[in-house]
Design a protein around this motif. Structure first.
Motif, mmCIF file in Angstrom:
data_model
loop_
_atom_site.group_PDB
_atom_site.id
_atom_site.type_symbol
_atom_site.label_atom_id
_atom_site.label_comp_id
_atom_site.label_asym_id
_atom_site.label_seq_id
_atom_site.Cartn_x
_atom_site.Cartn_y
_atom_site.Cartn_z
ATOM 1 N N ASP A 86 0.843 -1.196 0.000
ATOM 2 C CA ASP A 86 0.000 0.000 0.000
ATOM 3 C C ASP A 86 0.877 1.243 0.000
ATOM 4 N N ILE A 87 0.377 2.290 -0.644
ATOM 5 C CA ILE A 87 1.082 3.565 -0.727
ATOM 6 C C ILE A 87 0.111 4.676 -0.372
ATOM 7 N N THR A 88 0.554 5.603 0.455
ATOM 8 C CA THR A 88 -0.239 6.800 0.741
ATOM 9 C C THR A 88 0.490 8.002 0.175
ATOM 10 N N VAL A 89 -0.214 8.777 -0.641
ATOM 11 C CA VAL A 89 0.386 9.958 -1.261
ATOM 12 C C VAL A 89 -0.146 11.221 -0.586
ATOM 13 N N LEU A 90 0.690 12.220 -0.530
ATOM 14 C CA LEU A 90 0.345 13.525 0.019
ATOM 15 C C LEU A 90 0.612 14.533 -1.105
ATOM 16 N N PRO A 91 -0.328 14.698 -2.044
ATOM 17 C CA PRO A 91 -0.067 15.488 -3.250
ATOM 18 C C PRO A 91 0.397 16.910 -2.968
ATOM 19 N N GLU A 92 -0.167 17.562 -1.949
ATOM 20 C CA GLU A 92 0.199 18.954 -1.662
ATOM 21 C C GLU A 92 1.659 19.084 -1.249
ATOM 22 N N LYS A 93 2.245 17.993 -0.771
ATOM 23 C CA LYS A 93 3.647 18.019 -0.360
ATOM 24 C C LYS A 93 4.550 17.281 -1.347
ATOM 25 N N ASP A 94 3.973 16.778 -2.453
ATOM 26 C CA ASP A 94 4.731 15.986 -3.427
ATOM 27 C C ASP A 94 5.463 14.831 -2.746
ATOM 28 N N ALA A 131 5.159 10.779 -0.745
ATOM 29 C CA ALA A 131 4.426 9.527 -0.582
ATOM 30 C C ALA A 131 5.173 8.631 0.393
ATOM 31 N N ALA A 132 4.417 7.750 1.046
ATOM 32 C CA ALA A 132 5.001 6.750 1.938
ATOM 33 C C ALA A 132 4.518 5.383 1.477
ATOM 34 N N GLY A 133 5.448 4.448 1.358
ATOM 35 C CA GLY A 133 5.097 3.122 0.887
ATOM 36 C C GLY A 133 5.313 2.072 1.958
ATOM 37 N N ALA A 134 4.302 1.220 2.147
ATOM 38 C CA ALA A 134 4.428 0.063 3.024
ATOM 39 C C ALA A 134 4.653 -1.132 2.109
ATOM 40 N N CYS A 135 5.864 -1.632 2.097
ATOM 41 C CA CYS A 135 6.286 -2.548 1.036
ATOM 42 C C CYS A 135 6.822 -3.857 1.605
ATOM 43 N N MET A 136 5.942 -4.592 2.259
ATOM 44 C CA MET A 136 6.225 -5.951 2.716
ATOM 45 C C MET A 136 7.306 -5.992 3.794
ATOM 46 N N GLY A 137 8.573 -5.920 3.400
ATOM 47 C CA GLY A 137 9.658 -5.942 4.376
ATOM 48 C C GLY A 137 10.295 -4.592 4.595
ATOM 49 N N ASP A 138 9.780 -3.552 3.900
ATOM 50 C CA ASP A 138 10.390 -2.222 3.964
ATOM 51 C C ASP A 138 9.338 -1.132 4.083
ATOM 52 N N GLY A 139 9.710 -0.043 4.734
ATOM 53 C CA GLY A 139 8.944 1.189 4.705
ATOM 54 C C GLY A 139 9.759 2.212 3.942
#
Length: 500
Positions: A280-288, A290-298
């Motif tokens: 899953d990825i959450t984007v914050l467009p106003e700040k350009d 994003a944060a990604g939750a990527c299985m074994g990595d953040g």
């Protein structure tokens, strides 16, 4: 293993036992086909538990340590306003999105649209049969986007299950026109590598970009080949959504060899998922940002160029995190809450044996500026109430509650219910409200509970896997200022600037 948590008895006395009010609407004439659950969130099968675990659950209910089977309890500052059962669909309920007076609820069999203009009495506007797990849903303007992460015979809503080893099988994104909420129209489909487990929108005036999260490649899967170390990017022209197409596959975890980069997982890091994409990825467009939750990595990355995201920082937690599942920024974009979905959403992990730091949230401060920003771990948060070994429970989908100067969010915990908690002090998070049902069963581990719990225009909406759509009202001086914030649209994975 003990279920007893002496603070529960005190909290439960503060709670209010409620009777769920079901608002029945006309069922679809068609009988939904059974969607095929994927091996990720919320496996549908029941699992046997030991006789001692069954006895402990029964005893804990009798002693008032956990709610009774299907009993509803909540803190004094939460009111349960409504519940709408699942009606036509028999599949698992999944994610939620909002626009104006409407809520859009995903289900493994399709999606449902509610009129929430009266939160005490939501009404079903449409139910669209379109099987394909997870059917995570987002909306932007007149378009609705639906993720398909199970192998189908074709891209239509009449498709059937088909082995992923067959080249003709289809998985990916579907696009609907929702200008008429009562009659959504299917307008486009885009196949993506390894399907679409979840997705996140980066909306622009003329186009909508979609970041497609998927994972678990296999050399035997023609359309899901390793290494699968990035995300698919789809561009959807608003005026011609039928022209939607993949415009790139940015690699987020570069590395040599057949497995690419990212966390190698077990056996190098026992109990940790190998990184083969993002969940899953959450984007914050106003700040350009994003944060990604990527299985074994953040990861933290820049989306100044939405077609070419750039990783800024990458972190791992090989002690307490098993599967990086989702991410939430605070309003100032100087913190990220990552969730660990230990057990894939189908296990009982809210117990004493698992403890407070696994299957929990990890709170990270973002320090530094620009491309030099770093994620710095501060603490864990987990609900303070033990659940029975017959209840699937782990950190899952949530959203900010927009209060200036405070960092407060509401979050789903499957059968652990809904938790409202404050992480203004990153090192000392605390719960301020909760809502939950008792176990679905005291004899088997049955899958249910809140999949997504989000705050939207003064109310909390929860999509319960088994019980349906819930509406909650939170009344608390710490969160009441949020009632002044009204949005025209909310996709939680496209996090808004609430105070702009």
């Amino acid at each position: 293993m003990t279920l007893l948590n002496h603070s529960r008895t005190r909290r439960r006395r503060l709670g209010v036992v409620a009777v769920a009010t079901g608002l029945l609407a006309a069922l679809l004439s068609a009988v939904p086909a059974a969607a095929t659950p994927d091996p990720g969130d919320g496996a549908a099968a029941q699992k046997a538990v030991s006789q001692s675990a069954q006895a402990q659950a029964t005893e804990a209910i009798a002693d008032g340590e956990i709610p009774g089977q299907d009993e509803i309890v909540h803190s004094a500052n939460i009111e349960h306003l409504a519940n709408i059962p699942k009606e036509a669909f028999t599949g698992l309920n999944s994610d939620l999105a909002f626009q104006g007076k409407y809520a859009f609820a995903g289900n493994y069999d399709g999606f449902r649209i509610f009129d929430i203009s009266n939160p005490k009495a939501p009404k079903t506007v449409a139910q669209v049969l379109c099987p394909g797990s997870q059917n995570d849903v987002s909306v932007s303007g007149n378009l609705l986007f639906l993720s398909t992460d199970s192998s189908r015979s074709d891209s239509s809503c009449n498709s059937t299950t088909q082995p992923v080893t067959e080249k003709s099988s289809w998985e990916g994104m579907k696009v609907f026109d929702i200008s008429d909420k009562a009659n959504p129209k299917y307008v486009a489909a885009v196949e993506t590598a390894c399907g679409s487990h979840t997705h996140s929108l980066v909306p622009e005036r003329k186009n909508v970009y979609i970041y497609v999260s998927s994972y678990s490649p296999n050399a035997a899967y023609p359309d899901c080949q390793p290494p699968h170390d990035g995300i698919s990017v789809i561009k959807v022209p608003r005026d011609a959504p039928e022209k939607a197409a993949v415009v790139g596959f940015p690699v987020l975890f570069p590395g040599e060899g057949p497995d690419g980069g990212g966390n190698p997982g077990s056996p190098t890091n026992p109990g940790v998922s190998k990184t083969t994409g993002c969940h899953d990825i959450t984007v914050l467009p106003e700040k350009d940002l994003a944060a990604g939750a990527c299985m074994g990595d953040g990861i933290l990355f820049s989306i100044k160029d939405p077609e070419h995201p750039k990783v800024i920082d990458q972190v791992e937690d090989n002690v307490n995190f098993a599967f990086w599942h989702s991410a939430t920024f605070n309003q100032k974009a100087n913190k990220v809450v990552f969730t660990d979905e230990l057990g894939g959403g189908g296990a009982a992990t809210c117990n004493a044996a698992t403890g407070p730091n696994r299957g929990a949230d990890g709170i990270y401060d973002i320090v530094g500026k620009g491309d030099q920003r770093k994620l710095v771990f501060r603490s864990y948060y987990k609900i303070p109430r033990y659940q029975a070994d017959t209840e699937n429970c782990v950190a899952h989908n949530g959203s900010l509650i927009p209060v200036k100067g405070k960092d407060i969010m509401v979050q789903a915990w499957y059968q652990g219910g809904v938790s409202v908690w404050d992480f203004t002090d990153s090192a000392n998070p605390k719960e301020i409200a909760y809502f939950e049902r008792g176990p679905l069963s005291t004899t088997t581990l049955s899958i249910g509970g809140s999949w997504s719990a989000y705050y939207y225009n003064g109310y909390i909406y929860s999509n319960d896997i088994a019980k349906g759509f819930d509406v909650l009202k939170l009344s608390d001086r710490r969160t009441d200022p949020a009632k002044r914030v009204h949005l025209g649209e909310l996709n939680v994975q496209t996090q808004p600037d609430y105070f702009d």
